[in-house]
Design an enzyme around this catalytic site. Structure first.
Site, PDB file in Angstrom:
ATOM      1  N   ASN A   1      30.346  -3.403  10.748  1.00 23.77           N
ATOM      2  CA  ASN A   1      30.359  -2.095  11.415  1.00 23.77           C
ATOM      3  C   ASN A   1      31.762  -1.651  11.828  1.00 23.77           C
ATOM      4  O   ASN A   1      31.928  -0.558  12.365  1.00 23.77           O
ATOM      5  CB  ASN A   1      29.420  -2.092  12.640  1.00 23.77           C
ATOM      6  CG  ASN A   1      30.039  -2.774  13.837  1.00 23.77           C
ATOM      7  OD1 ASN A   1      30.839  -3.696  13.685  1.00 23.77           O
ATOM      8  ND2 ASN A   1      29.700  -2.320  15.029  1.00 23.77           N
TER       9      ASN A   1
ATOM     10  N   ASP B   1      28.497  -5.380  16.665  1.00 23.53           N
ATOM     11  CA  ASP B   1      27.195  -5.050  17.266  1.00 23.53           C
ATOM     12  C   ASP B   1      26.707  -6.215  18.133  1.00 23.53           C
ATOM     13  O   ASP B   1      26.205  -6.003  19.239  1.00 23.53           O
ATOM     14  CB  ASP B   1      26.156  -4.760  16.182  1.00 23.53           C
ATOM     15  CG  ASP B   1      26.380  -3.411  15.515  1.00 23.53           C
ATOM     16  OD1 ASP B   1      26.881  -2.489  16.198  1.00 23.53           O
ATOM     17  OD2 ASP B   1      26.061  -3.272  14.320  1.00 23.53           O
TER      18      ASP B   1
ATOM     19  N   LYS C   1      26.210  -0.328   6.319  1.00 25.23           N
ATOM     20  CA  LYS C   1      26.755  -1.582   6.858  1.00 25.23           C
ATOM     21  C   LYS C   1      26.704  -2.752   5.872  1.00 25.23           C
ATOM     22  O   LYS C   1      27.602  -3.592   5.862  1.00 25.23           O
ATOM     23  CB  LYS C   1      26.010  -1.972   8.138  1.00 25.23           C
ATOM     24  CG  LYS C   1      26.277  -1.016   9.306  1.00 25.23           C
ATOM     25  CD  LYS C   1      25.568  -1.484  10.571  1.00 25.23           C
ATOM     26  CE  LYS C   1      25.755  -0.466  11.686  1.00 25.23           C
ATOM     27  NZ  LYS C   1      25.188  -0.928  12.957  1.00 25.23           N
TER      28      LYS C   1
END
Ligand code: ATR
Length: 281
Positions: free
Chosen positions: A91, A106, A70
């Site tokens: 992500n 996220d 990431k």
């Protein structure tokens, strides 16, 4: 000419076999009758930067990026969205005006899960306790700060990591150690576990919830097992809990919409599908 017969997205990780993202996205492709595909693609750490540089020629319409890529993805895309910028991690990748864009879903996924599963989450505010100071903690801290929780106490075994997050996110965030928990719990509004403790194969998270107020909301970003020892203990104590599976489902939705043009819904059917897969492994 694309290398694929239908628009195809991927998940990039190392390893990536364990990922449930293909199951989620293929479910949505079927449900919305979209001709497309989503496949796992394992890329070793030493190859990910080069892979992302060549991504426009790969034929993929975009994809997800998971551990441990990431941060490298953040540094490798042409531009990033505001959340990725704040977290230093990407992500979700997609194309816009010919450029490779990196987003972070996220944090929005964490918020969407709590909005869906805890009716009073939006107006709750108050002091928060975040256990852990890794990548998961970053997304959670950003989310809680966004919703006005303050102060946000970051409790971590390695105090220096908690202090680095306090520095990154500013005055609302304060570093603390595990020994501070009994003093912090009585006034907490929400408690979030972002450590790997309680995950299948890891030691359980052992904390005494007796000092917690009856209104405390407890959530875990660990979702294997679904009911972690922390959540079980919180339920026993009569506290409201939200499990971490919803975060996984909700973080997937924005990418799907970018690649395939339809905003997918996180339904009970999808949740049951992923749960059945968890039970079968
Ligand atoms: P992620 O990026 O997925 O959040 P990570 O960066 O590996 O994962 O962070 C894992 C978190 O779990 C860290 O906060 C780690 O504490 P340290 O920073 O002190 O390493 C925490 N953690 C892992 N095992 C632990 C243990 N046995 N006791 C206490 N904390 C633990």
């Amino acid at each position: 000419m694309s290398a694929f017969a239908v628009p195809t997205a991927c998940i990039l990780g190392w390893p990536v076999r364990h990922s449930r993202s293909p199951l989620i996205h293929r479910h949505w492709l079927g449900r919305y009758g979209i001709a497309g595909d989503y496949i796992p693609h394992a890329v070793p750490p030493e190859k990910i930067a080069g892979f992302l540089r060549a991504f426009p020629a790969s034929g993929f319409v975009g994809g997800n990026v998971t551990v441990p890529h990431k941060e490298i993805a953040f540094a490798s895309v042409d531009r990033t969205d505001a959340v990725a910028e704040a977290l230093g991690a990407v992500n979700t990748i997609f194309f816009e005006d010919g450029k490779l864009v990196g987003a972070n879903t996220d944090a929005p996924g964490f918020l969407a899960n709590l909005d869906q599963s805890a009716s009073d989450f939006g107006g709750r505010g108050g002091p928060a306790i975040v256990l852990g100071a890794g990548g998961g903690a970053r997304a959670v801290i950003w989310s809680l700060r966004e919703r006005g929780f303050a102060p946000i106490h970051v409790v971590n075994r390695t105090r220096a990591r908690a202090e680095a997050l306090a520095e990154r996110f500013g005055a609302a965030v304060r570093a603390a150690g595990w020994e501070d928990l009994p003093a912090l719990l009585p006034s907490a509004s929400i408690l979030v576990n972002t450590t790997s403790l309680g995950m299948e194969g890891e030691p359980p998270l052992e904390i005494d919830l007796e000092p917690a107020p009856d209104e405390l909301l407890v959530t875990d970003i660990v979702y294997v097992p679904l009911v972690t020892p922390l959540l079980a203990k919180a339920r026993q104590r009569g506290l409201a809990t939200v499990d971490g599976l919803g975060m996984l489902l909700h973080q997937a939705a924005p990418g799907f919409e970018r690649w395939f043009g339809t905003r997918p819904e996180v339904t009970e059917e999808l949740r049951q599908l992923v749960l059945a897969d968890m039970e079968s492994r």
